[in-house]
Write a protein that holds these residues in place. Sequence first.
Motif, PDB file in Angstrom:
ATOM      1  N   ALA A   1       4.347  -5.322 -11.391  1.00  0.00           N
ATOM      2  CA  ALA A   1       5.134  -5.172 -10.168  1.00  0.00           C
ATOM      3  C   ALA A   1       4.725  -3.948  -9.350  1.00  0.00           C
ATOM      4  CB  ALA A   1       6.623  -5.077 -10.503  1.00  0.00           C
ATOM      5  N   VAL A   2       3.945  -3.057  -9.941  1.00  0.00           N
ATOM      6  CA  VAL A   2       3.603  -1.808  -9.245  1.00  0.00           C
ATOM      7  C   VAL A   2       2.097  -1.572  -9.153  1.00  0.00           C
ATOM      8  CG1 VAL A   2       5.771  -0.629  -9.654  1.00  0.00           C
ATOM      9  CG2 VAL A   2       4.023  -0.571 -11.432  1.00  0.00           C
ATOM     10  N   LYS A   3       1.321  -2.636  -9.282  1.00  0.00           N
ATOM     11  CA  LYS A   3      -0.116  -2.473  -9.081  1.00  0.00           C
ATOM     12  C   LYS A   3      -0.418  -2.140  -7.626  1.00  0.00           C
ATOM     13  CE  LYS A   3      -1.897  -5.181 -12.944  1.00  0.00           C
ATOM     14  NZ  LYS A   3      -2.733  -6.340 -13.367  1.00  0.00           N
ATOM     15  N   VAL A   4      -1.482  -1.418  -7.416  1.00  0.00           N
ATOM     16  CA  VAL A   4      -1.855  -0.958  -6.078  1.00  0.00           C
ATOM     17  C   VAL A   4      -3.028  -1.779  -5.578  1.00  0.00           C
ATOM     18  CG1 VAL A   4      -2.619   1.007  -4.695  1.00  0.00           C
ATOM     19  CG2 VAL A   4      -1.086   1.367  -6.645  1.00  0.00           C
ATOM     20  N   ARG A   5      -2.925  -2.296  -4.372  1.00  0.00           N
ATOM     21  CA  ARG A   5      -4.024  -3.079  -3.787  1.00  0.00           C
ATOM     22  C   ARG A   5      -4.964  -2.141  -3.040  1.00  0.00           C
ATOM     23  NH1 ARG A   5      -2.985  -8.944  -1.597  1.00  0.00           N
ATOM     24  NH2 ARG A   5      -2.726  -9.059  -3.851  1.00  0.00           N
ATOM     25  N   LYS A   6      -6.207  -2.103  -3.485  1.00  0.00           N
ATOM     26  CA  LYS A   6      -7.198  -1.197  -2.892  1.00  0.00           C
ATOM     27  C   LYS A   6      -8.372  -1.989  -2.320  1.00  0.00           C
ATOM     28  CE  LYS A   6      -6.180   2.825  -5.776  1.00  0.00           C
ATOM     29  NZ  LYS A   6      -6.767   3.920  -6.590  1.00  0.00           N
ATOM     30  N   LYS A   7      -8.979  -1.414  -1.302  1.00  0.00           N
ATOM     31  CA  LYS A   7     -10.176  -2.020  -0.731  1.00  0.00           C
ATOM     32  C   LYS A   7     -11.338  -1.943  -1.715  1.00  0.00           C
ATOM     33  CE  LYS A   7     -10.002  -1.784   4.309  1.00  0.00           C
ATOM     34  NZ  LYS A   7     -10.628  -1.186   5.517  1.00  0.00           N
ATOM     35  N   VAL A   8     -12.119  -3.004  -1.768  1.00  0.00           N
ATOM     36  CA  VAL A   8     -13.325  -3.012  -2.590  1.00  0.00           C
ATOM     37  C   VAL A   8     -14.492  -2.646  -1.691  1.00  0.00           C
ATOM     38  CG1 VAL A   8     -14.851  -4.408  -4.014  1.00  0.00           C
ATOM     39  CG2 VAL A   8     -12.382  -4.730  -4.160  1.00  0.00           C
ATOM     40  N   TYR A  50     -10.198  -7.049  -1.750  1.00  0.00           N
ATOM     41  CA  TYR A  50      -9.221  -6.185  -2.382  1.00  0.00           C
ATOM     42  C   TYR A  50      -9.187  -6.389  -3.890  1.00  0.00           C
ATOM     43  CZ  TYR A  50      -7.507  -5.738   2.400  1.00  0.00           C
ATOM     44  OH  TYR A  50      -7.434  -5.510   3.746  1.00  0.00           O
ATOM     45  N   ARG A  51      -8.735  -5.337  -4.553  1.00  0.00           N
ATOM     46  CA  ARG A  51      -8.538  -5.389  -5.999  1.00  0.00           C
ATOM     47  C   ARG A  51      -7.160  -4.813  -6.308  1.00  0.00           C
ATOM     48  NH1 ARG A  51     -12.630  -2.648  -7.449  1.00  0.00           N
ATOM     49  NH2 ARG A  51     -13.932  -4.332  -8.263  1.00  0.00           N
ATOM     50  N   ASN A  52      -6.387  -5.484  -7.153  1.00  0.00           N
ATOM     51  CA  ASN A  52      -5.114  -4.946  -7.608  1.00  0.00           C
ATOM     52  C   ASN A  52      -5.367  -4.098  -8.855  1.00  0.00           C
ATOM     53  OD1 ASN A  52      -3.826  -6.304  -5.584  1.00  0.00           O
ATOM     54  ND2 ASN A  52      -3.121  -7.990  -6.865  1.00  0.00           N
ATOM     55  N   THR A  53      -5.081  -2.815  -8.762  1.00  0.00           N
ATOM     56  CA  THR A  53      -5.403  -1.889  -9.845  1.00  0.00           C
ATOM     57  C   THR A  53      -4.141  -1.373 -10.528  1.00  0.00           C
ATOM     58  OG1 THR A  53      -5.376   0.063  -8.409  1.00  0.00           O
ATOM     59  CG2 THR A  53      -7.444  -1.146  -8.582  1.00  0.00           C
ATOM     60  N   HIS A  54      -4.268  -1.032 -11.804  1.00  0.00           N
ATOM     61  CA  HIS A  54      -3.146  -0.447 -12.531  1.00  0.00           C
ATOM     62  C   HIS A  54      -2.802   0.911 -11.930  1.00  0.00           C
ATOM     63  CE1 HIS A  54      -3.846  -3.613 -15.433  1.00  0.00           C
ATOM     64  NE2 HIS A  54      -2.770  -3.238 -16.094  1.00  0.00           N
ATOM     65  N   PRO A  55      -1.519   1.198 -11.780  1.00  0.00           N
ATOM     66  CA  PRO A  55      -1.122   2.481 -11.176  1.00  0.00           C
ATOM     67  C   PRO A  55      -1.369   3.642 -12.121  1.00  0.00           C
ATOM     68  CG  PRO A  55       0.805   1.314 -11.973  1.00  0.00           C
ATOM     69  CD  PRO A  55      -0.354   0.384 -12.165  1.00  0.00           C
ATOM     70  N   PHE A  62       1.828  -3.017  -3.273  1.00  0.00           N
ATOM     71  CA  PHE A  62       1.714  -1.679  -2.706  1.00  0.00           C
ATOM     72  C   PHE A  62       0.312  -1.529  -2.144  1.00  0.00           C
ATOM     73  CE2 PHE A  62       5.199  -1.082  -5.667  1.00  0.00           C
ATOM     74  CZ  PHE A  62       6.081  -0.317  -4.909  1.00  0.00           C
ATOM     75  N   TRP A  63       0.235  -1.307  -0.833  1.00  0.00           N
ATOM     76  CA  TRP A  63      -1.067  -1.213  -0.184  1.00  0.00           C
ATOM     77  C   TRP A  63      -1.553   0.232  -0.131  1.00  0.00           C
ATOM     78  CZ3 TRP A  63      -3.865  -5.419   1.409  1.00  0.00           C
ATOM     79  CH2 TRP A  63      -3.200  -6.644   1.406  1.00  0.00           C
ATOM     80  N   GLU A  64      -2.829   0.395  -0.407  1.00  0.00           N
ATOM     81  CA  GLU A  64      -3.471   1.695  -0.281  1.00  0.00           C
ATOM     82  C   GLU A  64      -3.411   2.134   1.180  1.00  0.00           C
ATOM     83  OE1 GLU A  64      -7.768   3.593  -1.667  1.00  0.00           O
ATOM     84  OE2 GLU A  64      -7.671   1.534  -0.951  1.00  0.00           O
ATOM     85  N   ARG A  65      -3.220   3.418   1.398  1.00  0.00           N
ATOM     86  CA  ARG A  65      -3.156   3.939   2.759  1.00  0.00           C
ATOM     87  C   ARG A  65      -4.449   3.638   3.533  1.00  0.00           C
ATOM     88  NH1 ARG A  65      -2.103   9.896   2.418  1.00  0.00           N
ATOM     89  NH2 ARG A  65       0.037   9.288   2.014  1.00  0.00           N
ATOM     90  N   ASN A  66      -4.257   3.266   4.810  1.00  0.00           N
ATOM     91  CA  ASN A  66      -5.366   3.004   5.746  1.00  0.00           C
ATOM     92  C   ASN A  66      -6.113   1.703   5.473  1.00  0.00           C
ATOM     93  OD1 ASN A  66      -4.873   5.421   7.132  1.00  0.00           O
ATOM     94  ND2 ASN A  66      -6.162   6.573   5.709  1.00  0.00           N
TER      95      ASN A  66
END
Length: 318
Positions: free
Chosen positions: A169-176, A197-202, A300-304
């Motif tokens: 529920a709290v993985k962070v989506r980051k740009k690849v 995007y990649r969903n990464t462990h917080p 949760f989206w990564e900033r920017n």
Amino acid sequence: MKKKSPRNKTIDIDLEEGSHYLERVVSLTKEASMEEVCNKTLVGDTFEMLPLLPKESMDLIIVDPPYNLTKTYHGKKFSKIKQEDYYIYTVKWLDLVLPLLKPNGSLYVCCDWETSLIIGQVLMEKINVRNRITWQREKGRGAKSNWKNGMEDIWYCTKSDQYTFNVDAVKVRKKVIAPYKENGKPKDWQETEKGNYRNTHPSNFWDDVTIPFWSMPENTAHPTQKSEKLIARLILASSNPGDVVFDPFLGSGTTSVVAKKLDRNYVGIEQNPLYCVWAEKRLEMATADKGIQGYTDGVFWERNTLPQQNIIKKDGIE
């Protein structure tokens, strides 16, 4: 009185204007059941209110106590005290809070770097400390003879070894940035029209949290308000829908508001009637709008990142 810009969404109504909100808050004079306090804002001194709440009734407790700084909270002044006195102050509220936590409950405590040294020591003496989260604040006063204070801590604790932690529920989506494919297919990332995007462990370092500011709907005139995105992470990770989330130093209501938006129950104590008004105003707004800036479609989206930029532009934030 200076007129606000149309884009300034800060909630700063006074007691007279918000008098009808005060009719919704509760002041306890005797021991109360969960039915009497559930989904309520309690107004009064937290040290007087805590003994009146039902024992082992809270699934998650989020505490954001006054840091050991001299600061005025709209007429209520907290003066910096000696470290040994702040230690005693921390023990005092913690000894009243812990009996309210369910055996499988979790506790988070917010602090700055200096009070973290004291609070962490107290927590290790009284509860299971699981981790220390450090999050990066965008704002911070510059210093000529020291490093700028741009970080705060959140101690993560559990009452026992049986507890809730919803990592998905709290993985962070980051740009690849450099997408890697295996047999022509994305490996551990998603390819979409809006980007890769990649969903990464917080981790326990968070650098994607925005301090509320004037053009955000959640912003109030409270001097130390935490962002809804920050609190949403804690609530999603350590509680489930229908659970009870408690905040003994509620401030302008962020914990209760986010709990409501995420389909949890809430209880909050705040001694300043003005802040109770703002909390109730925000709870009313949450009925119509459950959006949390930076948390969209369960992610949760990564900033920017691109979708987040679109949300910011839509809300008039640049």
